[in-house]
Design a protein around this motif. Structure first.
Motif, PDB file in Angstrom:
ATOM      1  N   VAL A  40       0.838  -1.177   0.000  1.00 17.17           N
ATOM      2  CA  VAL A  40       0.000   0.000   0.000  1.00 17.17           C
ATOM      3  C   VAL A  40       0.879   1.234   0.000  1.00 17.17           C
ATOM      4  CG1 VAL A  40      -1.725   1.275   1.315  1.00 17.17           C
ATOM      5  CG2 VAL A  40      -1.846  -1.203   1.176  1.00 17.17           C
ATOM      6  N   VAL A  41       0.630   2.123  -0.960  1.00 16.44           N
ATOM      7  CA  VAL A  41       1.389   3.352  -1.067  1.00 16.44           C
ATOM      8  C   VAL A  41       0.609   4.492  -0.426  1.00 16.44           C
ATOM      9  CG1 VAL A  41       2.373   5.012  -2.669  1.00 16.44           C
ATOM     10  CG2 VAL A  41       2.533   2.578  -3.157  1.00 16.44           C
ATOM     11  N   ASP A  42      -0.660   4.579  -0.740  1.00 17.99           N
ATOM     12  CA  ASP A  42      -1.501   5.649  -0.222  1.00 17.99           C
ATOM     13  C   ASP A  42      -2.858   5.052   0.084  1.00 17.99           C
ATOM     14  OD1 ASP A  42      -2.423   8.147   0.475  1.00 17.99           O
ATOM     15  OD2 ASP A  42      -2.893   8.716  -1.579  1.00 17.99           O
ATOM     16  N   LEU A  43      -3.310   5.206   1.304  1.00 18.54           N
ATOM     17  CA  LEU A  43      -4.575   4.615   1.718  1.00 18.54           C
ATOM     18  C   LEU A  43      -5.430   5.684   2.370  1.00 18.54           C
ATOM     19  CD1 LEU A  43      -5.896   1.776   1.825  1.00 18.54           C
ATOM     20  CD2 LEU A  43      -4.999   1.581   4.119  1.00 18.54           C
ATOM     21  N   PRO A  44      -6.667   5.869   1.905  1.00 18.63           N
ATOM     22  CA  PRO A  44      -7.532   6.877   2.515  1.00 18.63           C
ATOM     23  C   PRO A  44      -7.983   6.457   3.911  1.00 18.63           C
ATOM     24  CG  PRO A  44      -8.731   5.635   0.863  1.00 18.63           C
ATOM     25  CD  PRO A  44      -7.296   5.177   0.799  1.00 18.63           C
ATOM     26  N   THR A  45      -8.604   7.379   4.611  1.00 18.22           N
ATOM     27  CA  THR A  45      -9.087   7.113   5.966  1.00 18.22           C
ATOM     28  C   THR A  45     -10.225   6.101   5.955  1.00 18.22           C
ATOM     29  OG1 THR A  45      -8.514   9.367   6.544  1.00 18.22           O
ATOM     30  CG2 THR A  45      -9.945   8.207   8.064  1.00 18.22           C
ATOM     31  N   VAL A  46     -11.073   6.171   4.942  1.00 20.01           N
ATOM     32  CA  VAL A  46     -12.173   5.219   4.788  1.00 20.01           C
ATOM     33  C   VAL A  46     -12.180   4.684   3.372  1.00 20.01           C
ATOM     34  CG1 VAL A  46     -13.657   6.206   6.577  1.00 20.01           C
ATOM     35  CG2 VAL A  46     -13.837   7.021   4.234  1.00 20.01           C
ATOM     36  N   LEU A  47     -12.710   3.485   3.231  1.00 20.13           N
ATOM     37  CA  LEU A  47     -12.848   2.845   1.926  1.00 20.13           C
ATOM     38  C   LEU A  47     -14.308   2.495   1.709  1.00 20.13           C
ATOM     39  CD1 LEU A  47     -10.004   0.188   2.266  1.00 20.13           C
ATOM     40  CD2 LEU A  47      -9.881   2.293   0.936  1.00 20.13           C
ATOM     41  N   THR A  48     -14.718   2.406   0.466  1.00 13.82           N
ATOM     42  CA  THR A  48     -16.026   1.832   0.181  1.00 13.82           C
ATOM     43  C   THR A  48     -15.890   0.322   0.345  1.00 13.82           C
ATOM     44  OG1 THR A  48     -15.590   1.526  -2.170  1.00 13.82           O
ATOM     45  CG2 THR A  48     -16.554   3.659  -1.482  1.00 13.82           C
TER      46      THR A  48
ATOM     47  N   GLN B  85     -24.678   4.739   2.178  1.00 12.21           N
ATOM     48  CA  GLN B  85     -23.377   4.169   1.840  1.00 12.21           C
ATOM     49  C   GLN B  85     -22.735   3.502   3.047  1.00 12.21           C
ATOM     50  OE1 GLN B  85     -20.541   7.031   0.395  1.00 12.21           O
ATOM     51  NE2 GLN B  85     -19.581   5.515  -0.915  1.00 12.21           N
ATOM     52  N   LEU B  86     -22.082   2.376   2.800  1.00  7.35           N
ATOM     53  CA  LEU B  86     -21.309   1.705   3.840  1.00  7.35           C
ATOM     54  C   LEU B  86     -19.838   2.034   3.620  1.00  7.35           C
ATOM     55  CD1 LEU B  86     -22.962  -1.835   3.859  1.00  7.35           C
ATOM     56  CD2 LEU B  86     -23.283   0.013   5.500  1.00  7.35           C
ATOM     57  N   LEU B  87     -19.190   2.527   4.664  1.00  5.21           N
ATOM     58  CA  LEU B  87     -17.777   2.881   4.582  1.00  5.21           C
ATOM     59  C   LEU B  87     -16.981   2.037   5.567  1.00  5.21           C
ATOM     60  CD1 LEU B  87     -18.057   6.759   4.363  1.00  5.21           C
ATOM     61  CD2 LEU B  87     -17.706   5.133   2.500  1.00  5.21           C
ATOM     62  N   VAL B  88     -15.794   1.637   5.141  1.00  7.52           N
ATOM     63  CA  VAL B  88     -14.921   0.804   5.954  1.00  7.52           C
ATOM     64  C   VAL B  88     -13.801   1.678   6.502  1.00  7.52           C
ATOM     65  CG1 VAL B  88     -13.422  -1.216   5.975  1.00  7.52           C
ATOM     66  CG2 VAL B  88     -15.415  -1.166   4.461  1.00  7.52           C
ATOM     67  N   PRO B  89     -13.803   1.963   7.811  1.00  2.00           N
ATOM     68  CA  PRO B  89     -12.696   2.732   8.385  1.00  2.00           C
ATOM     69  C   PRO B  89     -11.428   1.879   8.358  1.00  2.00           C
ATOM     70  CG  PRO B  89     -14.281   2.127  10.092  1.00  2.00           C
ATOM     71  CD  PRO B  89     -14.790   1.596   8.800  1.00  2.00           C
ATOM     72  N   CYS B  90     -10.321   2.500   8.037  1.00  3.57           N
ATOM     73  CA  CYS B  90      -9.076   1.736   7.992  1.00  3.57           C
ATOM     74  C   CYS B  90      -7.930   2.602   8.471  1.00  3.57           C
ATOM     75  CB  CYS B  90      -8.797   1.217   6.584  1.00  3.57           C
ATOM     76  SG  CYS B  90      -8.716   2.493   5.359  1.00  3.57           S
ATOM     77  N   ARG B  91      -6.847   1.948   8.793  1.00  3.25           N
ATOM     78  CA  ARG B  91      -5.637   2.656   9.181  1.00  3.25           C
ATOM     79  C   ARG B  91      -4.463   1.842   8.695  1.00  3.25           C
ATOM     80  NH1 ARG B  91      -5.114   1.420  15.653  1.00  3.25           N
ATOM     81  NH2 ARG B  91      -5.275  -0.803  15.437  1.00  3.25           N
ATOM     82  N   LEU B  92      -3.396   2.517   8.436  1.00  2.00           N
ATOM     83  CA  LEU B  92      -2.186   1.852   7.981  1.00  2.00           C
ATOM     84  C   LEU B  92      -1.345   1.520   9.195  1.00  2.00           C
ATOM     85  CD1 LEU B  92      -0.504   1.003   5.559  1.00  2.00           C
ATOM     86  CD2 LEU B  92       0.513   3.268   5.571  1.00  2.00           C
ATOM     87  N   ARG B  93      -0.974   0.281   9.301  1.00  2.00           N
ATOM     88  CA  ARG B  93      -0.146  -0.139  10.421  1.00  2.00           C
ATOM     89  C   ARG B  93       1.159  -0.675   9.862  1.00  2.00           C
ATOM     90  NH1 ARG B  93      -1.075  -5.212  14.155  1.00  2.00           N
ATOM     91  NH2 ARG B  93      -1.879  -5.905  12.172  1.00  2.00           N
ATOM     92  N   CYS B  94       2.222   0.009  10.170  1.00  6.72           N
ATOM     93  CA  CYS B  94       3.544  -0.412   9.705  1.00  6.72           C
ATOM     94  C   CYS B  94       4.307  -0.936  10.900  1.00  6.72           C
ATOM     95  CB  CYS B  94       4.299   0.746   9.066  1.00  6.72           C
ATOM     96  SG  CYS B  94       3.499   1.373   7.609  1.00  6.72           S
ATOM     97  N   SER B  95       4.534  -2.207  10.920  1.00  9.74           N
ATOM     98  CA  SER B  95       5.243  -2.814  12.038  1.00  9.74           C
ATOM     99  C   SER B  95       6.280  -3.774  11.489  1.00  9.74           C
ATOM    100  CB  SER B  95       4.260  -3.564  12.937  1.00  9.74           C
ATOM    101  OG  SER B  95       4.959  -4.280  13.913  1.00  9.74           O
ATOM    102  N   SER B  96       7.541  -3.456  11.724  1.00 10.86           N
ATOM    103  CA  SER B  96       8.591  -4.349  11.257  1.00 10.86           C
ATOM    104  C   SER B  96       8.912  -5.413  12.303  1.00 10.86           C
ATOM    105  CB  SER B  96       9.849  -3.549  10.932  1.00 10.86           C
ATOM    106  OG  SER B  96      10.288  -2.859  12.081  1.00 10.86           O
ATOM    107  N   ALA B  97       8.292  -5.295  13.482  1.00 15.91           N
ATOM    108  CA  ALA B  97       8.573  -6.252  14.547  1.00 15.91           C
ATOM    109  C   ALA B  97       8.047  -7.646  14.197  1.00 15.91           C
ATOM    110  CB  ALA B  97       7.953  -5.780  15.860  1.00 15.91           C
TER     111      ALA B  97
END
Length: 80
Positions: free
Chosen positions: A9-17, A56-68
């Motif tokens: 993922v390069v760019d991810l919005p706050t919500v997705l359809t 409309q149904l929206l899917v809240p999302c967040r980017l989680r970057c964890s190298s652990a």
């Protein structure tokens, strides 16, 4: 939403359809809407977390970057 050829993922919005979430999760549109309806059921214990905004149904999302832990998913769909 931009996804590179390496499926990162390069760019991810706050919500997705739901359609966008289905594409990102590599599942069919019908399955994604079924999972969204399961989440909207009274207990909300299963399915894809969604928020209803009008019709409309929206899917809240967040980017989680964890190298652990490399086995963890890069994108986490979360309920807000």
């Amino acid at each position: 939403m931009l996804i590179s050829e390496a499926s990162k993922v390069v760019d991810l919005p706050t919500v997705l359809t739901v359609d966008e979430a289905a594409h990102l999760l590599r599942i069919g549109r019908t399955s994604a809407y079924r999972l969204a309806r399961e989440y909207l059921a009274p207990d909300g214990a299963r399915g894809i977390p969604v928020v209803r905004v009008g019709r409309q149904l929206l899917v809240p999302c967040r980017l989680r970057c964890s190298s652990a832990r490399p086995d963890e998913p890069l994108v986490e769909l979360v309920a807000t």
